[in-house]
Motif scaffolding. Structure first.
Motif, PDB file in Angstrom:
ATOM      1  N   ASN A  12    -102.752  78.339 -67.507  1.00  0.00           N
ATOM      2  CA  ASN A  12    -101.330  78.537 -67.783  1.00  0.00           C
ATOM      3  C   ASN A  12    -101.160  79.278 -69.106  1.00  0.00           C
ATOM      4  N   GLY A  29     -95.965  78.853 -63.301  1.00  0.00           N
ATOM      5  CA  GLY A  29     -96.476  78.888 -64.663  1.00  0.00           C
ATOM      6  C   GLY A  29     -97.997  78.976 -64.760  1.00  0.00           C
ATOM      7  N   TRP A  30     -98.668  79.033 -63.637  1.00  0.00           N
ATOM      8  CA  TRP A  30    -100.127  79.108 -63.605  1.00  0.00           C
ATOM      9  C   TRP A  30    -100.558  80.392 -62.912  1.00  0.00           C
TER      10      TRP A  30
END
Length: 72
Positions: A12, A29-30
């Motif tokens: 992330n 978010g990753w």
């Protein structure tokens, strides 16, 4: 864990790593770092990559604070 299931290494924005089953959607978010393999292969890669467990924002804050503390 299913026998033979493939995993992917994710990171992330805080440079925190995780392994997730390759069949899962990428969590918000990753992003994948380019390794897909067995759970053990991915865990070994995370061990090699993630040498500082502190989130990136904390590392930056601590680095920004170092000169101020040295002058005290």
């Amino acid at each position: 864990m299913a026998h033979g299931e493939q995993y992917v290494v994710m990171v992330n924005d805080e440079l925190q790593y995780a392994t997730v089953p390759a069949s899962w959607p990428t969590p918000r978010g990753w992003r994948a770092v380019g390794l897909t393999g067995t759970a053990q292969e991915c865990a070994s890669r995370v061990d090699a990559l993630w040498t500082d467990m502190r989130p990136l924002s904390l590392r930056r804050a601590m680095a920004d604070d170092t000169p101020a503390q040295e002058g005290r």
